[in-house]
Structures are given as C-alpha cells and as structure tokens.
Design a protein around this motif. Structure first.
Motif, short mmCIF file in Angstrom:
data_model
loop_
_atom_site.label_atom_id
_atom_site.label_comp_id
_atom_site.label_asym_id
_atom_site.label_seq_id
_atom_site.Cartn_x
_atom_site.Cartn_y
_atom_site.Cartn_z
N MET A 1 35.16 40.75 41.46
CA MET A 1 35.08 41.45 40.33
C MET A 1 34.13 40.76 39.39
N SER B 1 33.59 35.77 32.80
CA SER B 1 33.83 34.83 33.61
C SER B 1 32.77 34.15 34.29
N GLY C 1 42.96 40.06 42.13
CA GLY C 1 44.17 39.06 42.06
C GLY C 1 45.52 39.60 42.51
C1 PRP Z 1 39.56 38.90 37.11
C2 PRP Z 1 38.18 38.69 38.11
C3 PRP Z 1 37.33 37.99 37.36
C4 PRP Z 1 37.51 38.47 36.08
C5 PRP Z 1 36.33 39.40 35.84
O1 PRP Z 1 40.17 37.65 37.10
O2 PRP Z 1 38.66 38.11 39.36
O3 PRP Z 1 37.71 36.44 37.48
O4 PRP Z 1 38.80 39.00 35.87
O5 PRP Z 1 36.30 39.95 34.64
P1 PRP Z 1 35.13 39.58 33.49
O6 PRP Z 1 33.89 39.78 34.26
O7 PRP Z 1 35.25 40.50 32.40
O8 PRP Z 1 35.25 38.06 33.09
P2 PRP Z 1 41.51 37.53 36.38
O9 PRP Z 1 41.13 37.18 34.78
O10 PRP Z 1 42.24 38.88 36.23
O11 PRP Z 1 42.18 36.45 36.60
P3 PRP Z 1 43.20 36.14 38.22
O12 PRP Z 1 41.99 36.14 39.27
O13 PRP Z 1 43.67 35.11 38.04
O14 PRP Z 1 44.17 37.63 38.42
#
Ligand code: PRP
Ligand code: URA
Length: 211
Positions: free
Chosen positions: A135, A141, A204
């Motif tokens: 995503m 991120s 996730g």
């Molecule tokens: C989700 C996804 C990315 C992030 C994207 O991870 O896998 O790493 O959000 O969002 P952004 O583009 O706004 O930064 P999440 O923080 O939900 O963690 P997880 O994979 O541990 O569930």
C-alpha cells in the motif's frame, strides 16, 4: 492522472484479475496471501526488466551454448508488516535475493511513519534495492524507507507496491524522482483516515488475520 515516466502501472490482464479477487472483502487470509505472492511475481517480471546481466556459457547435451547470468546482487526490503507477503513472489524468480527488513508503522493520529526495526548492515551488500509494500497511501512510509536506504548508501532503488493513492504516488515521485515506482493500480483517493479508496482495507490485517 498524469504521472512521471518513472511511475509504471501494470496493464497485465492477470494482474487486473487477481487484484479484483484481492480487493474482495470475502477473500480469506490464506487466499489473500496467495494472491499477494502471485501479483508480486507478475509485477516483478516488469520491475526487473533492466537487471544487469553478464555473458556466461553452459554445456548443453549437444554443445556449448552462449548465455547470460544475473550480475547484480538484488536486495528485497519489505516494509513490516504488510510488505512481508511480497517477498515470496520475488524469491520464486530471484531465489538468491537478500532480504533486509525495515519496520515502520503509521501513527494513526499524525499519519507519520514510526520506525521500529532496522538491522541493515553497515555498508550496502546489494546494488539494486527493491522496496516492497502493498500500500502506497500518503507515501510517508515509502519516502522514509528510501531516506533510510539512501543514508545507508544504496544508489539504485525501486519501489514495488500493489495499490497506490494519487497522493502517495505524487509524494514519493516528488521526494525521490530517481526511484521508479511499480504498481498494479492507482486508486481514486484517500479517505479521512488516509485509507485508500476503494483499496482493499488494511493489508497487514488481511494477510495476518489480525483485523
Ligand atoms: C501500511 C502499509 C504501509 C503504510 C502505508 O502499514 O503497509 O506501510 O501503511 O501508508 P502511508 O503511505 O500513508 O505511509 P501499517 O502502518 O498499517 O503497518 P502494518 O503493515 O504493520 O499493518
Ligand atoms: N495501509 C493499508 O493497509 N491500507 C490502506 O488503505 C492505507 C494504509
């Protein structure tokens, strides 16, 4: 939507078909994980089309044959947790790729990425880094991960994801114009919680059955 030439959106019918199954809220975690692996494998075919190769010869049952072998050490950088499921798909194509995990989660209030895991060695051991995260929402991120890899000394980096939001694609391509972006699709928008719409929900939670 007009994006720079470094943004590659797959047009492959199998990607479109499997992505539709992936989005379906009735898809259970087992099938969800299988689909992530399969779509990643298809995207990897496109994202690795410029890997460096060098000449190599092999002996066939009949004679010597001129061929090639991969020259570049490839590193996979899954962003924990959701990026983990993409590793298997690339390992099917590049079984010797090194995997270096980066742990980030998105703070639900600030929407900023919070780093919690990084065991990169002192010096880069690979020449091509493929960042894996299904995503690309706000892009926070992904931008942070590229920052970390560049500080580490990586100089050839690509981002591979499944679903992007226009906001995230724009943010990553503006912050790091040298990083190609490979996605299955770019969706319509982010909602008020910065979730991608229509998206697939929480990538996730859907992989690990924690939703
Ligand atoms: C989700 C996804 C990315 C992030 C994207 O991870 O896998 O790493 O959000 O969002 P952004 O583009 O706004 O930064 P999440 O923080 O939900 O963690 P997880 O994979 O541990 O569930
Ligand atoms: N992270 C997810 O898992 N899904 C979204 O839509 C946005 C961020």
């Amino acid at each position: 939507m007009n994006f720079p030439a470094t943004v590659h959106i797959s047009n492959h019918p199998l990607v479109k078909h499997k992505l539709t199954l992936l989005r379906d809220k009735k898809t259970d975690p087992k099938q969800f994980r299988e689909l992530i692996r399969e779509i990643t494998l298809l995207l990897a075919y496109e994202a690795t089309c410029d890997l460096e190769i060098s000449p190599a010869t092999v002996q066939t049952p009949l004679s010597e044959a001129a061929g090639f072998k991969l020259k570049e050490p490839v590193g996979l950088i899954p962003i924990l947790r959701a990026g983990l499921g993409m590793v298997e798909g690339i390992w099917e194509m590049i079984p010797f790729a090194e995997v270096w995990h980066i742990g980030l989660f998105r703070d639900e209030q600030t929407l900023r990425p919070v780093a919690y895991y990084n065991r990169l060695p002192i010096h880069p051991t690979v020449s091509l880094c493929l960042i894996l995260d299904p995503m690309l929402a706000t892009g926070g991120s992904a931008v942070k991960t590229v920052d970390i890899l560049k500080e580490w000394g990586a100089n050839r980096i690509k981002f591979m994801g499944l679903i992007g939001a226009p906001e995230g694609v724009q943010r990553l391509s503006e912050a790091h114009p040298d990083v190609p972006i490979h996605l299955a699709v770019v969706d319509d928008h982010l909602n008020e919680h910065a979730y991608i719409v229509p998206g697939l929900g929480d990538a996730g939670d859907r992989q690990f059955g924690t939703g």
